[in-house]
Design an enzyme around this catalytic site. Sequence first.
Site: not given
Ligand code: BV8
Length: 257
Positions: A65, A118, A126, A225
Amino acid sequence: MEVTSLEALPLDGARLLILTGAGVSAESGLATFRDSNGLWEQHRVEDVASPEGFERDPHLVWKFYSLRRQQATTVHPNAGHAAIAAVERRLGDRFLLVTQNVDGLHQRAGSERVIEIHGSLFRTKCSGCDLEPFDDTASYLGRILPTCDRCEARGGSALLRPDIVWFGEMLDPGHLRAIDAFIRADPGRPFFFMAIGTSGAVWPAAGLVNHARAVGATAVLVNAEPAENASRFHRFVQGKSAEVLPALLGVEGSASR
Ligand code: BV8
């Protein structure tokens, strides 16, 4: 879901909820998660962006971070961030931005109606008590990690941690209530939901499109995409956000204000 041309959305008199992800900051030079997996210390994001990861290796997590904190101050908002700030000025309280990004670039571009679901790279809290999270731009790359004075004064000890929502952690219920209230408000108006630069992989953010559609929103995906939840959108504009947003949001020219 059709791939559409770049005609501006009919936003006059309408309401607009935008969800952004890491793709919006890509043209500012910040790696997305999809690209960055393995970029950071050869660790999956889930390993360093989780309470278990912090428990296991707080030095690695603070390095992860701290480097992102440093890097985010060296880059600048791009035309996509500026277009989103411009459409907020145009729509006022008929607009809300929910961002998954923690880099602060939306606010630096002038966005004010922003919910950082997020957390933020530039706040620290803390890990052991309910100390109010505080603004922090420091880097913790050395062996000595920051600890909580409040816990110490009470005879305890706890490490400070980034004010970030990690995997497995609940989102702020106040944020979720505010988003739900916005989605449900003013039901008579045309309502657009736009997801920009997000893979739709992380929940509950990826489910926002469903809540918006449940009240009749037109869902538009703007992404480089097709996203994982692309089938939930009525329209898909494939492209780079900095290139397509000024036209799509009808703010060409004013976006550079
Ligand atoms: C929670 C921290 C309750 C900050 C992040 C339901 C179903 C399945 C799983 C779950 C569910 N509910 C909860 C879960 C578990 C989990 C989850 O979703 N897991 C996933 C992996 C399956 N969710 C959680 O844990 C959440 N909490 O729900 O609490 C709970 C509690 C306990 C147990 C169960 C439930 C908390 C989620 C938050 C996690 N923290 N970040 C940091 O370090 O940054 S997430 C982190 O990854 C980011 O914040 C962001 O959200 C994520 C990445 O996603 P994107 O932002 O979409 O980035 P990515 O690279 O993936 O995509 C970028 C896109 O941009 C691409 O498509 C690309 O093509 C495109 N792109 C690139 N360049 C461009 C572009 N588009 C346009 N223009 C461009 N130039």
